[in-house]
Design a protein around this motif. Structure first.
Motif, short mmCIF file in Angstrom:
data_model
loop_
_atom_site.label_atom_id
_atom_site.label_comp_id
_atom_site.label_asym_id
_atom_site.label_seq_id
_atom_site.Cartn_x
_atom_site.Cartn_y
_atom_site.Cartn_z
N ARG A 1 0.83 -1.20 0.00
CA ARG A 1 0.00 0.00 0.00
C ARG A 1 0.87 1.25 0.00
O ARG A 1 0.52 2.27 -0.61
N ASP A 2 2.02 1.21 0.67
CA ASP A 2 2.88 2.39 0.79
C ASP A 2 3.92 2.48 -0.32
O ASP A 2 4.61 3.48 -0.45
N SER A 3 4.05 1.47 -1.14
CA SER A 3 5.12 1.43 -2.14
C SER A 3 4.71 2.13 -3.43
O SER A 3 3.60 2.61 -3.60
N GLN A 4 5.66 2.16 -4.38
CA GLN A 4 5.39 2.75 -5.69
C GLN A 4 4.39 1.90 -6.46
O GLN A 4 3.71 2.40 -7.35
N PHE A 5 4.30 0.62 -6.10
CA PHE A 5 3.35 -0.26 -6.77
C PHE A 5 1.93 0.27 -6.62
O PHE A 5 1.14 0.22 -7.55
N ALA A 6 1.63 0.83 -5.44
CA ALA A 6 0.28 1.34 -5.20
C ALA A 6 -0.02 2.51 -6.12
O ALA A 6 -1.12 2.60 -6.67
N SER A 7 0.95 3.40 -6.31
CA SER A 7 0.70 4.55 -7.19
C SER A 7 0.56 4.10 -8.65
O SER A 7 -0.27 4.62 -9.39
N LYS A 8 1.36 3.10 -9.05
CA LYS A 8 1.23 2.58 -10.42
C LYS A 8 -0.11 1.89 -10.60
O LYS A 8 -0.75 2.02 -11.64
N PHE A 9 -0.51 1.14 -9.59
CA PHE A 9 -1.80 0.46 -9.65
C PHE A 9 -2.94 1.48 -9.74
O PHE A 9 -3.89 1.31 -10.48
N HIS A 10 -2.81 2.57 -8.98
CA HIS A 10 -3.84 3.62 -9.01
C HIS A 10 -3.91 4.26 -10.40
O HIS A 10 -5.00 4.54 -10.91
N ALA A 11 -2.75 4.49 -11.03
CA ALA A 11 -2.73 5.06 -12.39
C ALA A 11 -3.38 4.11 -13.38
O ALA A 11 -4.15 4.53 -14.25
N ILE A 12 -3.09 2.83 -13.27
CA ILE A 12 -3.71 1.83 -14.15
C ILE A 12 -5.22 1.81 -13.94
O ILE A 12 -6.00 1.72 -14.90
N LYS A 13 -5.63 1.93 -12.70
CA LYS A 13 -7.07 1.94 -12.40
C LYS A 13 -7.75 3.15 -13.04
O LYS A 13 -8.84 3.03 -13.60
N GLU A 14 -7.09 4.31 -12.98
CA GLU A 14 -7.67 5.52 -13.59
C GLU A 14 -7.78 5.36 -15.11
O GLU A 14 -8.80 5.72 -15.71
N VAL A 15 -6.76 4.80 -15.75
CA VAL A 15 -6.79 4.59 -17.20
C VAL A 15 -7.91 3.62 -17.56
O VAL A 15 -8.65 3.83 -18.53
N THR A 16 -8.05 2.58 -16.78
CA THR A 16 -9.11 1.60 -17.03
C THR A 16 -10.49 2.24 -16.90
O THR A 16 -11.39 1.98 -17.70
N GLU A 17 -10.67 3.10 -15.89
CA GLU A 17 -11.96 3.76 -15.70
C GLU A 17 -12.26 4.70 -16.87
O GLU A 17 -13.39 4.74 -17.37
N VAL A 18 -11.25 5.44 -17.36
CA VAL A 18 -11.45 6.34 -18.49
C VAL A 18 -11.80 5.54 -19.74
O VAL A 18 -12.72 5.88 -20.49
N ALA A 19 -11.09 4.45 -19.97
CA ALA A 19 -11.35 3.62 -21.15
C ALA A 19 -12.75 3.02 -21.08
O ALA A 19 -13.47 2.99 -22.08
N THR A 20 -13.14 2.56 -19.91
CA THR A 20 -14.47 1.98 -19.75
C THR A 20 -15.55 3.02 -20.00
O THR A 20 -16.53 2.77 -20.71
N THR A 21 -15.35 4.21 -19.45
CA THR A 21 -16.33 5.28 -19.65
C THR A 21 -16.42 5.65 -21.13
O THR A 21 -17.51 5.86 -21.67
N THR A 22 -15.28 5.73 -21.79
CA THR A 22 -15.27 6.06 -23.21
C THR A 22 -15.99 5.00 -24.03
O THR A 22 -16.80 5.31 -24.92
N LEU A 23 -15.72 3.73 -23.74
CA LEU A 23 -16.40 2.65 -24.47
C LEU A 23 -17.91 2.67 -24.24
O LEU A 23 -18.69 2.44 -25.16
N ILE A 24 -18.31 2.97 -23.02
CA ILE A 24 -19.75 3.05 -22.72
C ILE A 24 -20.38 4.21 -23.50
O ILE A 24 -21.46 4.07 -24.06
N ASN A 25 -19.68 5.34 -23.55
CA ASN A 25 -20.20 6.49 -24.29
C ASN A 25 -20.31 6.17 -25.78
O ASN A 25 -21.29 6.53 -26.44
N ILE A 26 -19.30 5.52 -26.32
CA ILE A 26 -19.34 5.15 -27.75
C ILE A 26 -20.49 4.19 -28.02
O ILE A 26 -21.25 4.35 -28.98
#
Length: 98
Positions: free
Chosen positions: A62-87
């Motif tokens: 939770r405290d490592s850089q892995f958490a920040s990378k995981f959070h960035a991947i999660k944000e990209v996934t949410e944006v992609a999902t929202t975009t696909l739903i909109n399309i």
């Protein structure tokens, strides 16, 4: 075979059996109680150690850089999902309107 013969055979076999003495029964009972207590303590210790290792590992991740990378991947996934739903929604709307 009738019941009377059966009971005679049972008694005959019981006379051939040897039964443990009171000291043997007490010794085996104490052995089982002590063995059970030692195993319970050992397994409890393992539970505490593995629980601590797992919790420390989770805190480290939770405290490592892995958490920040995981959070960035999660944000990209949410944006992609929202975009696909909109399309998909706009395509479905355009298809229905035509």
């Amino acid at each position: 075979m009738n019941l009377q013969n059966y009971l005679k055979d049972v008694l005959k076999e019981l006379r051939l059996s040897t039964f443990p003495t009171q000291n043997v029964v007490i010794n085996f009972t104490l052995f089982v109680i002590i063995f059970t207590a030692v195993m319970a303590a050992f397994l409890g210790l393992l539970d505490v150690v593995f629980g601590k290792v797992i919790l420390d590992g989770i805190a480290l991740l939770r405290d490592s850089q892995f958490a920040s990378k995981f959070h960035a991947i999660k944000e990209v996934t949410e944006v992609a999902t929202t975009t696909l739903i909109n399309i998909a929604t706009s395509t479905a709307t355009n298809t229905i309107v035509k």
